[in-house]
Design a protein around this motif. Sequence first.
Motif, mmCIF file in Angstrom:
data_model
loop_
_atom_site.group_PDB
_atom_site.id
_atom_site.type_symbol
_atom_site.label_atom_id
_atom_site.label_comp_id
_atom_site.label_asym_id
_atom_site.label_seq_id
_atom_site.Cartn_x
_atom_site.Cartn_y
_atom_site.Cartn_z
ATOM 1 N N UNK A 134 4.390 -13.411 14.187
ATOM 2 C CA UNK A 134 4.723 -12.307 13.026
ATOM 3 C C UNK A 134 3.966 -12.305 12.053
ATOM 4 N N UNK A 135 3.391 -13.487 11.572
ATOM 5 C CA UNK A 135 2.328 -13.506 10.560
ATOM 6 C C UNK A 135 1.027 -12.835 10.965
ATOM 7 N N UNK A 136 0.635 -12.766 12.291
ATOM 8 C CA UNK A 136 -0.538 -11.959 12.730
ATOM 9 C C UNK A 136 0.097 -10.299 12.730
ATOM 10 N N UNK A 137 1.074 -10.031 12.805
ATOM 11 C CA UNK A 137 1.429 -8.718 12.798
ATOM 12 C C UNK A 137 1.507 -8.177 11.579
ATOM 13 N N UNK A 138 2.152 -8.921 10.503
ATOM 14 C CA UNK A 138 2.348 -8.767 9.078
ATOM 15 C C UNK A 138 1.120 -8.516 8.515
ATOM 16 N N UNK A 139 -0.150 -9.192 8.967
ATOM 17 C CA UNK A 139 -1.417 -9.201 8.524
ATOM 18 C C UNK A 139 -2.185 -7.749 8.587
ATOM 19 N N UNK A 140 -1.919 -7.400 9.934
ATOM 20 C CA UNK A 140 -2.447 -5.821 10.254
ATOM 21 C C UNK A 140 -1.509 -4.793 9.362
ATOM 22 N N UNK A 141 -0.350 -4.964 9.286
ATOM 23 C CA UNK A 141 0.525 -4.142 8.598
ATOM 24 C C UNK A 141 0.000 -4.094 7.267
ATOM 25 N N UNK A 142 -0.082 -5.421 6.373
ATOM 26 C CA UNK A 142 -0.569 -5.250 5.084
ATOM 27 C C UNK A 142 -1.872 -4.712 4.821
ATOM 28 N N UNK A 143 -2.731 -4.889 5.874
ATOM 29 C CA UNK A 143 -4.288 -4.123 5.804
ATOM 30 C C UNK A 143 -4.103 -2.921 5.677
ATOM 31 N N UNK A 144 -2.979 -2.227 6.348
ATOM 32 C CA UNK A 144 -2.651 -0.809 6.499
ATOM 33 C C UNK A 144 -1.755 -0.400 5.596
ATOM 34 N N UNK A 145 -1.410 -1.245 4.389
ATOM 35 C CA UNK A 145 -0.820 -0.962 3.500
ATOM 36 C C UNK A 145 0.842 -0.196 3.850
ATOM 37 N N UNK A 146 1.288 -0.928 5.055
ATOM 38 C CA UNK A 146 2.511 -0.522 5.571
ATOM 39 C C UNK A 146 3.752 -1.376 5.158
ATOM 40 N N UNK A 147 3.428 -2.454 4.719
ATOM 41 C CA UNK A 147 4.667 -3.350 4.284
ATOM 42 C C UNK A 147 3.953 -3.846 2.885
ATOM 43 N N UNK A 148 5.102 -4.460 2.129
ATOM 44 C CA UNK A 148 5.064 -4.860 0.832
ATOM 45 C C UNK A 148 4.189 -6.174 1.051
ATOM 46 N N UNK A 149 3.638 -6.524 -0.280
ATOM 47 C CA UNK A 149 2.918 -7.751 -0.193
ATOM 48 C C UNK A 149 3.769 -8.988 -0.130
ATOM 49 N N UNK A 150 4.882 -8.740 -0.876
ATOM 50 C CA UNK A 150 5.906 -9.848 -0.840
ATOM 51 C C UNK A 150 6.331 -10.196 0.438
ATOM 52 N N UNK A 151 6.266 -9.342 1.499
ATOM 53 C CA UNK A 151 6.992 -9.672 2.826
ATOM 54 C C UNK A 151 5.782 -10.250 3.579
ATOM 55 N N UNK A 152 4.666 -9.966 3.278
ATOM 56 C CA UNK A 152 3.448 -10.690 3.777
ATOM 57 C C UNK A 152 3.387 -12.145 3.073
ATOM 58 N N UNK A 153 3.477 -12.311 2.129
ATOM 59 C CA UNK A 153 3.482 -13.822 1.313
ATOM 60 C C UNK A 153 4.626 -14.689 2.076
ATOM 61 N N UNK A 154 5.566 -13.980 2.126
ATOM 62 C CA UNK A 154 6.959 -14.759 2.543
ATOM 63 C C UNK A 154 6.605 -15.455 4.100
ATOM 64 N N UNK A 155 6.087 -14.604 4.916
ATOM 65 C CA UNK A 155 5.593 -14.966 6.250
ATOM 66 C C UNK A 155 4.630 -16.147 6.493
ATOM 67 N N UNK A 156 3.671 -16.127 5.378
ATOM 68 C CA UNK A 156 3.017 -17.157 5.315
ATOM 69 C C UNK A 156 3.568 -18.248 4.932
ATOM 70 N N UNK A 157 4.367 -18.198 4.013
ATOM 71 C CA UNK A 157 5.253 -19.428 3.717
ATOM 72 C C UNK A 157 6.033 -20.188 4.578
ATOM 73 N N UNK A 158 6.610 -19.058 5.524
ATOM 74 C CA UNK A 158 7.532 -19.481 6.593
ATOM 75 C C UNK A 158 6.794 -20.137 7.689
ATOM 76 N N UNK A 159 5.458 -19.900 7.972
ATOM 77 C CA UNK A 159 4.393 -20.503 8.973
ATOM 78 C C UNK A 159 4.250 -21.872 8.614
ATOM 79 N N UNK A 160 3.950 -22.119 7.149
ATOM 80 C CA UNK A 160 3.664 -23.632 6.620
ATOM 81 C C UNK A 160 4.948 -24.411 6.543
ATOM 82 N N UNK A 161 6.073 -23.844 6.442
ATOM 83 C CA UNK A 161 7.310 -24.564 6.627
ATOM 84 C C UNK A 161 7.393 -25.088 8.243
ATOM 85 N N UNK A 162 7.277 -24.281 9.069
ATOM 86 C CA UNK A 162 7.324 -24.681 10.522
ATOM 87 C C UNK A 162 6.289 -25.414 10.953
#
Length: 401
Positions: A134-162
Motif C-alpha cells: 500500500x505504501x508503494x502505491x500511495x507513494x506514486x499517488x502522492x507524487x502525482x498529487x492524487x492523495x493528501x500528504x496526511x494519507x501518505x504519512x499515515x501509511x508510512x507509520x503503518x508500515x513502521x508499526x508492522x
Amino acid sequence: MSKLSPPSTQRSRRGTILLAVIVIALIAAAVSHLITKPAPRRATPAQVVSVAKAITGDMPEVMNELGTVTPVATVTVLPQLSGFLTEVGYREGQDVQKGQFLAQIDPRQYLIGKQQAQAQLAKDLATLAQARSDLARYTQLFKQKSIAEQTYANQRFTVQQDEAAVQADKASIAQYDLDLDYCRITAPVSGRVGLRLVDPGNYVSTSTTTGIAVITTIKPTTVEFTVPQNALARVIERFNSGDKLPVTAYNSDNTKKIATGTLYAIGNQMATSTGTVMLRAHFDNDDEALFPNEFVNVQLRVDTLKNTVLVPTPAVQSGAPGNYVYVVNANNTVTLTKVTPGASDGRLTAILAGLKAGDRVVTDGLDRLSDGASVRAAGAAPPAGQGASNAAQQAAGNAQG
C-alpha cells in the motif's frame, strides 16, 4: 693388831691399775679418731652426654601455617524456569565436563508457546507485506498529487508499526528457544557432582534454593592460608620479584606430604582481628589427594639460607640467658654460649651468630649441665685413671664401714 700387806704386792696392784687406765685411754682415743675422721671426698664424675659437630649447609626458610582446601569453582545448578523434572542424567559423585547433560524439565508448554509465537510472526509478516504494498502505491499517488500528504504519512507509520510487530514476534520466538534450552540443564563448569538434591517427578521453579545439583571443581584446586603481618613483607618481596614460591601441603597430623604447588595470589586486605593476610596457592591435584574444604598443614618456602652453620635442633635451648648451646671444649668441659637461631626443618637448626662450623655441641643430657661442667661423650671410654680412682674410693669407703 692388823696384818699389813707386803710392799711388793702393793706395787704390783698399782701397776695393774695404771696399765688398765692406759689401755682404756688408748681405746677411747682410737674410737674418737675413727668417729671424728672426715670421710674421703669423692671426685665428681664426668656427665655422659651426646655430642654433635656444627656443620655448614643450606637451610630453607619455611613458614608453617594452617590452610583450607578451597575449590576453584563450586556451582549450585539452579533451574532457570518452572516445570516438572522429567529426567536426571548424572550419577551421584560423577565427574562431569562443562556442557554435559544433567537434567530435563518438561518442555511441552514452551514448545506450544513457541508455535504460537511463530504463527503470530507469520500473520504480522503478511500484514507488513500488505502495508508495504500500500505504501508503494500511495507513494506514486502522492507524487502525482492524487492523495493528501496526511494519507501518505499515515501509511508510512503503518508500515513502521508492522515492522515493530514482526521484531517483537521474533524476540518472542527467541525467548521460547532460550526457555527450551533452559529445559535441558547442562553442567556450567567441569567438576564433580555431589549427592542428588531433587528427584524426577518434582516440580521445580526459579525460587528453588537447593538447586538441581552442586558441582565442585576437584582438578585443579587451591589452598588458602594466612601469614602474620610481620612476615608479609618478605613474602611480597619474593612474590613481586617473579619467583615461584613453592607450597607444600601435609595432612592434618603433619606426618604425610600430600601435594606440592605454588603461591599464586595474595589478598588485598589485612584482617584487623588477627593481624594476618590471606594467601592462595595453586595445586594441580591430579591424584585428587586434596579434598574440598579439607584442613591441611601448609609449608611456604620463602627463601633458602646458603652455606650457613647447622646444628641438631635439640642442641638449641631457651632459658634465662636467651637462646644458647653448650659447646664442648678441648678439655672435655662445656661452655654456655649464646646463639642466634634461624630457620629450622625440625631436625637441624640454622645458627646465624654465635657458632662456627666444627664446634662440638651437646645434643642430649643437657638437663643437669652447667657452665664449666665436665662431660664425656656417650660411647667414649673414661679418662685414664678415672676407673682405678673410683675403685680405690669405693674400697676406702668399705674399709671405713
